[in-house]
Motif scaffolding. Structure first.
Motif, PDB file in Angstrom:
ATOM      1  N   ALA A 270      -9.519  46.989  56.765  1.00  0.00           N
ATOM      2  CA  ALA A 270      -8.752  45.751  56.323  1.00  0.00           C
ATOM      3  C   ALA A 270      -8.231  45.855  55.025  1.00  0.00           C
ATOM      4  O   ALA A 270      -7.122  45.392  54.869  1.00  0.00           O
ATOM      5  CB  ALA A 270      -9.914  44.518  56.392  1.00  0.00           C
ATOM      6  N   SER A 271      -8.717  46.493  53.908  1.00  0.00           N
ATOM      7  CA  SER A 271      -8.193  46.577  52.593  1.00  0.00           C
ATOM      8  C   SER A 271      -6.627  47.133  52.587  1.00  0.00           C
ATOM      9  O   SER A 271      -6.116  46.830  51.481  1.00  0.00           O
ATOM     10  CB  SER A 271      -9.072  47.167  51.556  1.00  0.00           C
ATOM     11  N   PHE A 272      -6.332  47.932  53.308  1.00  0.00           N
ATOM     12  CA  PHE A 272      -4.962  48.533  53.287  1.00  0.00           C
ATOM     13  C   PHE A 272      -4.219  48.630  54.561  1.00  0.00           C
ATOM     14  O   PHE A 272      -3.034  49.015  54.462  1.00  0.00           O
ATOM     15  CB  PHE A 272      -5.096  50.131  52.791  1.00  0.00           C
ATOM     16  N   LEU A 273      -4.823  48.344  55.632  1.00  0.00           N
ATOM     17  CA  LEU A 273      -3.902  48.503  57.004  1.00  0.00           C
ATOM     18  C   LEU A 273      -2.907  47.438  56.922  1.00  0.00           C
ATOM     19  O   LEU A 273      -1.836  47.828  57.614  1.00  0.00           O
ATOM     20  CB  LEU A 273      -4.874  48.278  58.310  1.00  0.00           C
ATOM     21  N   GLY A 274      -3.208  46.234  56.644  1.00  0.00           N
ATOM     22  CA  GLY A 274      -2.090  45.034  56.366  1.00  0.00           C
ATOM     23  C   GLY A 274      -0.721  45.614  55.591  1.00  0.00           C
ATOM     24  O   GLY A 274       0.434  45.499  56.253  1.00  0.00           O
ATOM     25  N   THR A 275      -1.175  46.314  54.639  1.00  0.00           N
ATOM     26  CA  THR A 275       0.061  47.054  53.645  1.00  0.00           C
ATOM     27  C   THR A 275       0.805  47.900  54.771  1.00  0.00           C
ATOM     28  O   THR A 275       2.199  48.275  54.772  1.00  0.00           O
ATOM     29  CB  THR A 275      -0.435  47.625  52.654  1.00  0.00           C
ATOM     30  N   TYR A 276       0.031  48.838  55.586  1.00  0.00           N
ATOM     31  CA  TYR A 276       0.729  49.981  56.311  1.00  0.00           C
ATOM     32  C   TYR A 276       1.514  49.140  57.487  1.00  0.00           C
ATOM     33  O   TYR A 276       2.800  49.559  57.825  1.00  0.00           O
ATOM     34  CB  TYR A 276      -0.286  50.574  57.211  1.00  0.00           C
ATOM     35  N   GLN A 277       1.296  48.026  57.663  1.00  0.00           N
ATOM     36  CA  GLN A 277       2.074  47.201  58.806  1.00  0.00           C
ATOM     37  C   GLN A 277       3.304  46.571  58.036  1.00  0.00           C
ATOM     38  O   GLN A 277       4.395  46.790  58.595  1.00  0.00           O
ATOM     39  CB  GLN A 277       1.262  46.192  59.484  1.00  0.00           C
ATOM     40  N   THR A 278       2.962  46.016  56.986  1.00  0.00           N
ATOM     41  CA  THR A 278       4.356  45.444  56.142  1.00  0.00           C
ATOM     42  C   THR A 278       5.337  46.547  55.819  1.00  0.00           C
ATOM     43  O   THR A 278       6.514  46.336  55.918  1.00  0.00           O
ATOM     44  CB  THR A 278       3.988  44.621  54.942  1.00  0.00           C
ATOM     45  N   LYS A 279       4.861  47.747  55.478  1.00  0.00           N
ATOM     46  CA  LYS A 279       5.638  48.653  55.225  1.00  0.00           C
ATOM     47  C   LYS A 279       6.368  49.488  56.548  1.00  0.00           C
ATOM     48  O   LYS A 279       6.896  50.576  56.161  1.00  0.00           O
ATOM     49  CB  LYS A 279       5.117  49.566  54.149  1.00  0.00           C
ATOM     50  N   GLY A 280       5.976  49.240  57.490  1.00  0.00           N
ATOM     51  CA  GLY A 280       6.535  49.759  58.786  1.00  0.00           C
ATOM     52  C   GLY A 280       5.876  51.207  59.110  1.00  0.00           C
ATOM     53  O   GLY A 280       6.362  52.089  59.879  1.00  0.00           O
ATOM     54  N   ILE A 281       4.801  51.660  58.309  1.00  0.00           N
ATOM     55  CA  ILE A 281       4.138  52.841  58.846  1.00  0.00           C
ATOM     56  C   ILE A 281       3.183  52.717  59.958  1.00  0.00           C
ATOM     57  O   ILE A 281       3.536  53.660  60.955  1.00  0.00           O
ATOM     58  CB  ILE A 281       3.178  53.201  57.668  1.00  0.00           C
ATOM     59  N   LEU A 282       2.843  51.423  60.081  1.00  0.00           N
ATOM     60  CA  LEU A 282       1.901  51.249  61.657  1.00  0.00           C
ATOM     61  C   LEU A 282       2.693  49.925  62.223  1.00  0.00           C
ATOM     62  O   LEU A 282       2.758  48.902  61.558  1.00  0.00           O
ATOM     63  CB  LEU A 282       0.601  51.250  61.400  1.00  0.00           C
ATOM     64  N   GLU A 283       2.877  50.001  63.412  1.00  0.00           N
ATOM     65  CA  GLU A 283       3.217  48.736  63.994  1.00  0.00           C
ATOM     66  C   GLU A 283       2.138  47.826  64.051  1.00  0.00           C
ATOM     67  O   GLU A 283       2.276  46.520  63.957  1.00  0.00           O
ATOM     68  CB  GLU A 283       3.802  48.969  65.389  1.00  0.00           C
TER      69      GLU A 283
END
Ligand code: PEP
Ligand code: MG
Length: 364
Positions: A270-283
């Protein structure tokens, strides 16, 4: 008690006519099993037995078992747990009244069972008649740096086969009792967690078979059962052809399979997957919606290789994804037999399974 009546019930009836996959529930308490049945669950796909071990004073006996130095000590603690487990399973079998019930053998991260406070340590020491300081050392020696990748699942059952023996005995005795009480046949499905090597499954399977034989001899009852495994490690998916030689069913544990495929801790994501989504790395968060490419590829491999050895192997999913509509669409695409999800998601899963089947039939 929730019920599905009126227009909603009618809608669900239509959905049920359209779907191919069955919908089971993840449940280990009578309350959850009852709610799930009201919502239309057609069986239990995952009963996490470790959750049963925290109730009331059971945790004390569990700690005695974990901290015992000898097999004799562990067996003494397991003997205290046997009647409680037998009652747990009898209740579930009776509520499910002949519907399939998959019971997973113990799969704790070990640290969850260790005493955490001085008070807890003292209580176990008193129960065991042991020196608290020696027990503290033993507890410390069982601490792990990465408990989720440590001595859990079938690894614990390989180290201490008497745990699987106690649980298998409780399951078989409960099956005999529930079949007698309800008149409905009970065919328990016993599931071995975190298997990566066929030898692990074979070893646990042999304890289960020996116990079935003993209970049949003691009770004179007929007993049919199945043994299967979770597929929740990449190696299990890759070696599915070989593992299927010893498994009547597979249940894809996509929580751990996602964790081990990505190498991302399911408890810390939870601490970093949100950032992956906002940066478009993960949908999408792969712990919520099944990653169709990486994790999905492993599931496809597991399905194909499992069926190549055993064409009628029963295949399901019991990770959180089993209640997520887009993941359910994926499950339909690889022809799983059932999805299993938490009780309150059963209606959604019934609808999603119908939509997925209809879409597949119309070629979309
Ligand atoms: C899984 O790993 O997907 C699973 C169902 O087991 P648990 O969540 O209990 O580890
Ligand atoms: Mg798991």
């Amino acid at each position: 008690q929730p019920t599905l009546s009126g227009d909603f019930g009618t809608l669900m009836g239509w959905a049920d006519r359209g779907r191919r996959m069955t919908v089971r529930t993840n449940a280990e308490t009578p309350q959850d099993a009852k709610v799930a049945r009201e919502f239309g669950a057609e069986g239990i796909g995952l009963c996490r037995t470790e959750h049963m071990f925290f109730e009331g004073d059971r945790i004390l006996a569990v700690r005695e078992m974990i901290l015992a130095e000898t097999e004799e000590g562990r067996r003494a603690a397991l003997a205290k747990l046997l009647p409680m487990q037998r009652q747990d399973f009898t209740d579930l079998f009776e509520i499910m009244h002949g519907l399939p019930v998959t019971i997973r053998l113990l799969d704790p991260p070990l640290h969850e069972f260790l005493p955490k406070t001085d008070e807890e340590l003292k209580d176990v020491a008193t129960a065991m008649g042991a020196d608290p300081e020696l027990l503290r050392d033993r507890a410390l020696s069982l601490e792990e740096f990465n408990p989720m990748l440590g001595h859990r699942g079938c690894r614990l059952l390989v180290s201490y086969p008497e745990i699987a023996e106690m649980q298998a005995r409780a399951i078989f005795e409960a099956a005999v009792a529930a079949a007698k009480a309800t008149g409905a046949p009970v065919v328990p499905e016993i599931m071995v967690p975190l298997v990566g090597l066929k030898g692990e499954l074979d070893l646990v399977r042999s304890s289960i078979e020996a116990m079935a034989k003993a209970v049949i001899e003691e009770t004179g009852a007929e007993l049919t059962y199945q043994v299967g495994t979770m597929v929740e490690l990449p190696r299990a998916a890759l070696k599915a052809a070989e593992i299927a030689e010893s498994a009547e069913f597979f249940s894809f544990g996509t929580n751990d399979l996602t964790q081990t495929t990505f190498g991302i801790s399911r408890d810390d994501a939870a601490s970093f997957l949100g950032t992956y989504q906002t940066k478009g790395i993960l949908e999408q968060d792969p712990f919520v919606s099944l990653d169709p490419e990486g994790v999905g590829e492993l599931i496809k491999i597991g399905v194909e290789r499992g069926r190549s050895t055993r064409p009628d192997i029963k295949l399901g999913i019991c990770g959180e994804h089993g209640g997520d509509p887009s993941s359910i669409t994926f499950c339909e695409s690889v022809d799983l037999d059932y999805v299993s999800c938490s009780p309150y998601r059963v209606p959604i899963a019934r609808l999603a399974a119908a939509q997925a089947a209809l879409r597949k039939a119309s070629g979309n």
